[in-house]
Design a protein around this motif. Structure first.
Motif, PDB file in Angstrom:
ATOM      1  N   LYS A  84      10.194  -2.221   8.901  1.00 28.68           N
ATOM      2  CA  LYS A  84      10.574  -1.575   7.635  1.00 28.68           C
ATOM      3  C   LYS A  84      11.182  -2.574   6.659  1.00 28.68           C
ATOM      4  CE  LYS A  84      13.179   2.319   5.725  1.00 28.68           C
ATOM      5  NZ  LYS A  84      14.070   3.476   6.039  1.00 28.68           N
ATOM      6  N   THR A  88       9.751  -4.165   3.119  1.00 25.93           N
ATOM      7  CA  THR A  88      10.555  -4.149   1.905  1.00 25.93           C
ATOM      8  C   THR A  88      10.634  -5.534   1.278  1.00 25.93           C
ATOM      9  OG1 THR A  88      11.915  -2.330   2.736  1.00 25.93           O
ATOM     10  CG2 THR A  88      12.836  -3.635   0.953  1.00 25.93           C
ATOM     11  N   SER A  91       7.473  -6.390  -0.350  1.00 22.05           N
ATOM     12  CA  SER A  91       7.250  -5.570  -1.537  1.00 22.05           C
ATOM     13  C   SER A  91       7.999  -6.135  -2.739  1.00 22.05           C
ATOM     14  CB  SER A  91       7.718  -4.124  -1.296  1.00 22.05           C
ATOM     15  OG  SER A  91       6.865  -3.461  -0.396  1.00 22.05           O
TER      16      SER A  91
END
Length: 201
Positions: A84, A88, A91
């Motif tokens: 996760k 992130t 991103s």
């Protein structure tokens, strides 16, 4: 292991998309850098994927480029960085820029990423430095010209990654690809074939 998906985009709602592959809808978590490159819903797409199996879930992560998936896989090996957080991070920063931050020891840029505090940023710099050493040196992921297209470097990176996956050391793979690299080579497959032929001949 599901390493690649090719199908039609049914849903595109960041950070998740659904791809229809022969009637089966695969839910795939993707970084924003990949979202930006995706075609519209109803269009065909190919993603390089990483499959994660947990006690409570089976998750697919998808990437438009092989080198981005490679960086994701390196990130999740860092202590305290799970899929996760890795998603992130990818991103919020381009792969080239992340590698540049690690190379330059730029914690200031890393702590601006969501979920990355000072301690995590310092851990990333320490643990990623050696892991990205060859990547940074061969220039496939670090470019001094941010406006240049990534296609040529992407082909080189894919070819080198394939050779490493076959068991060659990163330095050997880089040297082998450099020895046969030619402007007429328009695919990683052609480079791989020539490099292997050159090494075994």
């Amino acid at each position: 292991m599901i390493g690649r998906l090719q199908g039609v985009i049914l849903v595109k709602q960041a950070p998740e998309i659904v791809i229809d592959v022969n009637g089966v809808g695969y839910e795939v978590q993707v970084p924003m850098t990949t979202i930006y490159q995706l075609p519209e819903v109803g269009k065909s797409v190919t993603l390089h994927t990483h499959f994660v199996v947990r006690e409570d879930a089976q998750l697919l992560y998808g990437f438009a480029e092989l080198r981005e998936r490679s960086l994701f896989r390196t990130l999740i090996k860092v202590n305290g960085v799970g899929p996760k957080l890795a998603l992130t991070i990818l991103s919020g920063i381009e792969s080239d820029d992340f590698v540049r931050c690690v190379r330059d020891g730029d914690t200031a840029s890393l702590v601006r990423l969501p979920g990355v505090g000072k301690k995590t940023a310092e851990r990333l710099l320490v643990e990623m430095k050696d892991r990205l050493k060859d990547w940074a040196i061969n220039g496939t992921a670090v470019s001094n010209n941010s406006a240049s297209p990534a296609s040529a470097n992407g082909i080189l990176a894919e070819a080198e990654s394939a050779l490493v996956a076959l068991g060659y050391k990163p330095a050997e793979a880089s040297k082998a690809i450099a020895a046969v690299n030619d402007a007429s080579m328009d695919s990683s497959e052609a480079l791989i074939r020539m490099a292997l032929k050159n090494m075994v001949s």
